[in-house]
Structures are given as structure tokens and as C-alpha cells.
Design a protein around this motif. Structure first.
Motif, PDB file in Angstrom:
ATOM      1  N   VAL B  80       0.859  -1.203   0.000  1.00  0.00           N
ATOM      2  CA  VAL B  80       0.000   0.000   0.000  1.00  0.00           C
ATOM      3  C   VAL B  80       0.889   1.245   0.000  1.00  0.00           C
ATOM      4  CG1 VAL B  80      -1.728   1.336   1.288  1.00  0.00           C
ATOM      5  CG2 VAL B  80      -1.895  -1.153   1.216  1.00  0.00           C
ATOM      6  N   HIS B  81       1.880   1.238   0.859  1.00  0.00           N
ATOM      7  CA  HIS B  81       2.830   2.363   0.916  1.00  0.00           C
ATOM      8  C   HIS B  81       3.528   2.547  -0.426  1.00  0.00           C
ATOM      9  CE1 HIS B  81       6.924   4.005   1.561  1.00  0.00           C
ATOM     10  NE2 HIS B  81       6.293   4.854   2.349  1.00  0.00           N
ATOM     11  N   HIS B  82       3.885   1.448  -1.043  1.00  0.00           N
ATOM     12  CA  HIS B  82       4.581   1.496  -2.331  1.00  0.00           C
ATOM     13  C   HIS B  82       3.731   2.181  -3.400  1.00  0.00           C
ATOM     14  CE1 HIS B  82       7.044  -0.003  -5.688  1.00  0.00           C
ATOM     15  NE2 HIS B  82       5.899  -0.342  -6.273  1.00  0.00           N
ATOM     16  N   TYR B  83       2.411   1.934  -3.344  1.00  0.00           N
ATOM     17  CA  TYR B  83       1.529   2.463  -4.389  1.00  0.00           C
ATOM     18  C   TYR B  83       1.131   3.929  -4.173  1.00  0.00           C
ATOM     19  CZ  TYR B  83       0.964  -2.422  -5.818  1.00  0.00           C
ATOM     20  OH  TYR B  83       1.193  -3.703  -6.240  1.00  0.00           O
ATOM     21  N   ASP B 119       2.156  -2.418 -10.330  1.00  0.00           N
ATOM     22  CA  ASP B 119       2.734  -1.406 -11.220  1.00  0.00           C
ATOM     23  C   ASP B 119       3.721  -2.009 -12.212  1.00  0.00           C
ATOM     24  OD1 ASP B 119       4.160  -1.982  -8.875  1.00  0.00           O
ATOM     25  OD2 ASP B 119       5.464  -0.259  -9.170  1.00  0.00           O
ATOM     26  N   MET B 120       4.058  -3.289 -12.032  1.00  0.00           N
ATOM     27  CA  MET B 120       4.988  -3.948 -12.950  1.00  0.00           C
ATOM     28  C   MET B 120       4.230  -4.683 -14.055  1.00  0.00           C
ATOM     29  SD  MET B 120       7.874  -3.383 -11.412  1.00  0.00           S
ATOM     30  CE  MET B 120       8.518  -2.998  -9.802  1.00  0.00           C
ATOM     31  N   SER B 121       2.912  -4.577 -14.020  1.00  0.00           N
ATOM     32  CA  SER B 121       2.081  -5.302 -14.986  1.00  0.00           C
ATOM     33  C   SER B 121       2.417  -4.880 -16.417  1.00  0.00           C
ATOM     34  CB  SER B 121       0.615  -4.990 -14.689  1.00  0.00           C
ATOM     35  OG  SER B 121      -0.179  -5.461 -15.734  1.00  0.00           O
ATOM     36  N   LYS B 122       2.273  -5.838 -17.322  1.00  0.00           N
ATOM     37  CA  LYS B 122       2.550  -5.528 -18.739  1.00  0.00           C
ATOM     38  C   LYS B 122       1.587  -4.460 -19.227  1.00  0.00           C
ATOM     39  CE  LYS B 122       4.562  -9.930 -20.045  1.00  0.00           C
ATOM     40  NZ  LYS B 122       4.327 -11.221 -20.710  1.00  0.00           N
ATOM     41  N   MET B 123       0.347  -4.597 -18.758  1.00  0.00           N
ATOM     42  CA  MET B 123      -0.627  -3.577 -19.129  1.00  0.00           C
ATOM     43  C   MET B 123      -0.394  -2.387 -18.217  1.00  0.00           C
ATOM     44  SD  MET B 123      -4.113  -5.708 -19.636  1.00  0.00           S
ATOM     45  CE  MET B 123      -4.216  -6.242 -17.956  1.00  0.00           C
ATOM     46  N   ALA B 124      -0.258  -1.239 -18.819  1.00  0.00           N
ATOM     47  CA  ALA B 124      -0.046  -0.050 -17.998  1.00  0.00           C
ATOM     48  C   ALA B 124      -1.361   0.286 -17.306  1.00  0.00           C
ATOM     49  CB  ALA B 124       0.407   1.103 -18.864  1.00  0.00           C
ATOM     50  N   ILE B 125      -1.413  -0.048 -16.024  1.00  0.00           N
ATOM     51  CA  ILE B 125      -2.670   0.202 -15.332  1.00  0.00           C
ATOM     52  C   ILE B 125      -2.529   1.385 -14.393  1.00  0.00           C
ATOM     53  CG2 ILE B 125      -3.551  -2.152 -15.463  1.00  0.00           C
ATOM     54  CD1 ILE B 125      -2.544  -2.483 -12.566  1.00  0.00           C
ATOM     55  N   GLU B 126      -3.635   2.042 -14.192  1.00  0.00           N
ATOM     56  CA  GLU B 126      -3.616   3.164 -13.251  1.00  0.00           C
ATOM     57  C   GLU B 126      -3.734   2.588 -11.847  1.00  0.00           C
ATOM     58  OE1 GLU B 126      -6.349   6.895 -11.870  1.00  0.00           O
ATOM     59  OE2 GLU B 126      -6.814   5.912 -13.770  1.00  0.00           O
ATOM     60  N   ILE B 127      -2.890   3.081 -10.983  1.00  0.00           N
ATOM     61  CA  ILE B 127      -2.915   2.572  -9.610  1.00  0.00           C
ATOM     62  C   ILE B 127      -4.071   3.218  -8.846  1.00  0.00           C
ATOM     63  CG2 ILE B 127      -1.679   2.550  -7.411  1.00  0.00           C
ATOM     64  CD1 ILE B 127      -0.612   0.532  -9.455  1.00  0.00           C
ATOM     65  N   SER B 128      -4.984   2.356  -8.448  1.00  0.00           N
ATOM     66  CA  SER B 128      -6.090   2.795  -7.601  1.00  0.00           C
ATOM     67  C   SER B 128      -6.440   1.612  -6.708  1.00  0.00           C
ATOM     68  CB  SER B 128      -7.300   3.197  -8.448  1.00  0.00           C
ATOM     69  OG  SER B 128      -7.851   2.038  -9.040  1.00  0.00           O
ATOM     70  N   THR B 129      -7.307   1.838  -5.756  1.00  0.00           N
ATOM     71  CA  THR B 129      -7.666   0.728  -4.872  1.00  0.00           C
ATOM     72  C   THR B 129      -8.323  -0.406  -5.656  1.00  0.00           C
ATOM     73  OG1 THR B 129      -9.675   1.946  -4.342  1.00  0.00           O
ATOM     74  CG2 THR B 129      -7.869   2.093  -2.769  1.00  0.00           C
ATOM     75  N   LYS B 130      -9.005  -0.054  -6.741  1.00  0.00           N
ATOM     76  CA  LYS B 130      -9.676  -1.098  -7.531  1.00  0.00           C
ATOM     77  C   LYS B 130      -8.654  -2.024  -8.187  1.00  0.00           C
ATOM     78  CE  LYS B 130     -14.068   0.971  -8.428  1.00  0.00           C
ATOM     79  NZ  LYS B 130     -14.677   2.095  -9.074  1.00  0.00           N
ATOM     80  N   THR B 131      -7.535  -1.481  -8.554  1.00  0.00           N
ATOM     81  CA  THR B 131      -6.551  -2.321  -9.243  1.00  0.00           C
ATOM     82  C   THR B 131      -5.611  -3.048  -8.289  1.00  0.00           C
ATOM     83  OG1 THR B 131      -5.090  -0.400  -9.476  1.00  0.00           O
ATOM     84  CG2 THR B 131      -6.519  -0.910 -11.335  1.00  0.00           C
TER      85      THR B 131
END
Lengths: 182, 255
Positions: B80-83, B119-131
């Protein structure tokens, strides 16, 4: 005199010289031991007789003052207190510690000839070490707070966090993590 | 717990650890009157805060946890801290996190898990609680077949490592997760950007039930309410601990 005879005489002279020096060292060592021996003897004697020292209430200077006969199993605190007080006074109040040496026992059991002041200060500590293991039951001694490398202060941890990028783990508790019973 | 190699390594690798004392631990001594006395600590409690470098609380683990669950929960909080810096707004991100965790605990009795390396996912995803948040048990997988740790009711404390299997510790851990973490999330949701000093007293009073402002830690009612020999009670005990609601009779010595 032949050269061979001279050599032999020289060798004999060296050996004789060495033999003459050895007792000098032996004597100095012996002198040291003879100075220590009565003190050790006194300590051992006091351990055997279960004589320990007890500070007078409210008078730290009388640490070596009152002497009492107590059973060995009752003597834990009485032995520790003088040692702790001595250490404490020695580091924090050297003047008072010095003063303590000159205090005369108020009431007492006959005590053999007192050892030199410097050695007398060490006597209770030796008695503790040699006569009994300190019990941990009633003491909250300081221990290592686990194998975690704890920062000393929250601010230090936060500063380190800025550098390392790691989060701070603040472990909050009642009591002290470095107390044996916390 | 901090003497355990794995726990210590996990903490040393992932955190900047520091411990503080909020007050002295109360002790109780029972004198059996025959020369035997026992002394125990009483009502001690702990809390593990995970903070950002500026001291903002990310989350709190209330109470004592058993070893594996403690490491697992700390690992979740590490992520959580990392994100936080990768989210659009740190404060909104943390508020969403606490809201969703409180909701999950309320409905399922368990907190959500935090997905590592999102955040290392191949798909560039937006970091949110949902992800990043996943249902409880997600990391173990549906067919993991992980055996629960064997617990011991009366461990031999003289043996190293026995404490880790103490059943009471597991039970406490379950209570912490089921009953205490929800209120912690609610408290942090109500205090966005809170530092430890902002919530410590509330945490101890309302979540850990040990009011550190009260000299008797909130135990006054239990200790004094039905104790008939009020002259034995310490001066001011009734006022300090019982308040107006349960105050002991005045001038009780005269009774």
C-alpha cells in the motif's frame, strides 16, 4: 686458559645470571598475589558466612556500612543494590562514591581487617558473581529487543525512510520492548 | 516475535523500524501470604503503525498478531505504501483504501488483500484501490490447500519457537482482524493524513480498550465499583476511573 674453556665459563655466567633474575620476577608476582590473597580470602570467607552488605535507607554513602547476616537465598536484592548503587555513584557522583569509603560501620558484626578502599568497593560485585546466579524472576532486566534493527528514535526512522524509500514501521506499546518482561 | 529470524528479516528488508513506549505497562502482584508471590503484566497492548517518510499513517495493525499473519499483513501494508506515490492523489487513495477495507471487514469479516507488483504489470494500469485490492484469500488461490498452522493450547515456553504456535495468539489475531481493524479503518478514514500523535489516544481507548489517559486504564469500574472497602482504594480512584456515572459513594469511610 683455552678458548673453549672461556666459552664454557661465559655460558655458565649467562645461565647463572638468568637463574638470579627469575626469583626477582617470581618475587614481584608473589608480592602481587600476597597483596591480593587476603582480599580474596576475605571475600570468600564472607560468602561462606553469608555476610552481605546492605545500604542504609536514604543514605547512599553508607553502602558498605551496615552489615547483616542473611540466608543466601534471601540476599539477591541486598547484594544487587550495593553493586548497582556503587556503579551508579561511581559514574554519576564520583565525589560521593569516594566519601562512601570512609564511612564506618554503625552496628556490627565483627569484620576482619578491612581491605584497601579500592578493593573494598569491588568486593560485593565479586561476591555476587561467585556466590549465586542472579534470579531473573523478580528483575526486569534489559534485553535485546529481538533481531530487528530498530532505530532509536521516530525521527531517525523517518529520515532513514526518506533515504531508503521504505515505509516506517512504528511499533507502539505499553512498557518497553527491551525489558525482559514487557 | 521480533526474535524470529524470518520476521526480523522481513521487517529489516522492507521497513525502517522503530519502537516507542506509550506508557509503563501495568503489573499485578499476588502475594499468597506464604512467602510466594507472582508478578504479571496486565492489560498491556501494542499497535504496529506503518507510516510514510513524513509520518502520515498508512495503516495500523492493532494488538498482537501471530507470526505468519503479522508478516502477511505487514507485506500488504508495504505494498500500500509502495503504491501511494503512484496514485493520482495520495489522500484520496488512502481514504478509498480505508473505506473499502472497512466495508470488506463489515461484510465478510476479513480485510482485502493487496496485490503486489501491480505497477509492474505488462498492461499499464492506473494505480487505484480497484486495481490493487483483491478479495480475502486471493493470494493463497482457490485450490491452494494450504494447511492451517498447528496450534498448541499450552506451549512449552522454555523451547524456542513454541510461542509462535500458541493458540491464544491465533485467537487474538483473529479478533484483531475481525473486530479491531474495522474500527481502525473507520478512525483513519475520519482523520485523513493523521500522524500517530493524532490518533494514539483514541486507538488505545476505543479500539484496544486501554485508555492511556486514565491512570487505571479504564479498569476503574471493574476494580472499584463493587469493592466494599472503599478506604482501600487509592485517593481519587473513583473520580478518575468511574466518572460521574459510576462514582463511588462519598465519605464511604464513615459507613
Amino acid at each position: 686458559m683455552s678458548r673453549r674453556a672461556i666459552n664454557i665459563l661465559s655460558l655458565l655466567a649467562i645461565v647463572a645470571g638468568t637463574v638470579a633474575i627469575v626469583p626477582v620476577f617470581a618475587q614481584s608476582d608473589g608480592a602481587k598475589r600476597s597483596a591480593e590473597f587476603p582480599v580474596k580470602g576475605l571475600i570468600n570467607e564472607r560468602i561462606n558466612q553469608n555476610i552481605v552488605t546492605q545500604p542504609s535507607v536514604g543514605d547512599k554513602t553508607a553502602i558498605l556500612g551496615a552489615r547483616h547476616l542473611v540466608p543466601a537465598d534471601m540476599s539477591k536484592g541486598r547484594v544487587e543494590m550495593p553493586v548497582r548503587s556503587l556503579l551508579f555513584d561511581k559514574f554519576k557522583q564520583p565525589a560521593e562514591a569516594t566519601k562512601a569509603r570512609s564511612v564506618v560501620a554503625p552496628d556490627s558484626v565483627a569484620v576482619p581487617v578491612p581491605p584497601p578502599a579500592e578493593l573494598r568497593l569491588k568486593a560485593p560485585a565479586k561476591a555476587v558473581g561467585s556466590s549465586q546466579k542472579p534470579s531473573l524472576k523478580n528483575r526486569n532486566e534489559k534485553v535485546e529487543p529481538g533481531k530487528v534493527r530498530w532505530h532509536k528514535m521516530v525521527q531517525t526512522a523517518m529520515d532513514a525512510s526518506k533515504q531508503s524509500g521504505k515505509p516506517v514501521l512504528l511499533f507502539q506499546m505499553m512498557g518497553h520492548l527491551d525489558d525482559r518482561f514487557c | 516475535m521480533f526474535s524470529d529470524e524470518n520476521v526480523a528479516k522481513e521487517i529489516n528488508d522492507k521497513f525502517e523500524p522503530v519502537w516507542v513506549s506509550v506508557r509503563e505497562v501495568p503489573t499485578v502482584t499476588i502475594d499468597f501470604g506464604n512467602g510466594h508471590k507472582i508478578k504479571r503484566t496486565l492489560h498491556g497492548n501494542v499497535a504496529s503503525y506503518v507510516l510514510t517518510a513524513d509520518g502520515t499513517i498508512v495503516d495500523i495493525l492493532p494488538g498482537l498478531y501471530e507470526r505468519d499473519e503479522y508478516v502477511k499483513q505487514l507485506n500488504n501494508l508495504f505494498w500500500v505504501h509502495h503504491y501511494i506515490p503512484l496514485s493520482r492523489n495520495a489522500q484520496v487513495f488512502l481514504a478509498d483504501y480505508h473505506r473499502e477495507q472497512a466495508q470488506s471487514i463489515k461484510t465478510s469479516g476479513k480485510a482485502l488483500e493487496v496485490r503486489p507488483f501491480a505497477d509492474m504489470s505488462k498492461m499499464a494500469i492506473e494505480i487505484s484501490t480497484k486495481t490493487i485490492l483483491r478479495p480475502p484469500g486471493w493470494s493463497a488461490g482457490p485450490k491452494s490447500g494450504v494447511k492451517p498452522t498447528a496450534t498448541v493450547e499450552h506451549p512449552d515456553f522454555s523451547k524456542p519457537g513454541e510461542l509462535a504456535h500458541w493458540r491464544k495468539l491465533f485467537e487474538d489475531t483473529a479478533v484483531n482482524e475481525r473486530e479491531r481493524r474495522g474500527p481502525v479503518h473507520a478512525m483513519l478514514l475520519a482523520h485523513p493524513g493523521a500522524k500517530p500523535a493524532d490518533v494514539t489516544k483514541q486507538l488505545y481507548r476505543e479500539v484496544l480498550h486501554a485508555d492511556i489517559d486514565d491512570p487505571y486504564l479504564g479498569l476503574g469500574e471493574t476494580l472499584f465499583k463493587d469493592y466494599p472497602f472503599t478506604e482501600d482504594n487509592p485517593e481519587g480512584a473513583s473520580k478518575a476511573s468511574l466518572g460521574a456515572k459510576h462514582s463511588a459513594p462519598k465519605h464511604s469511610q464513615a459507613i
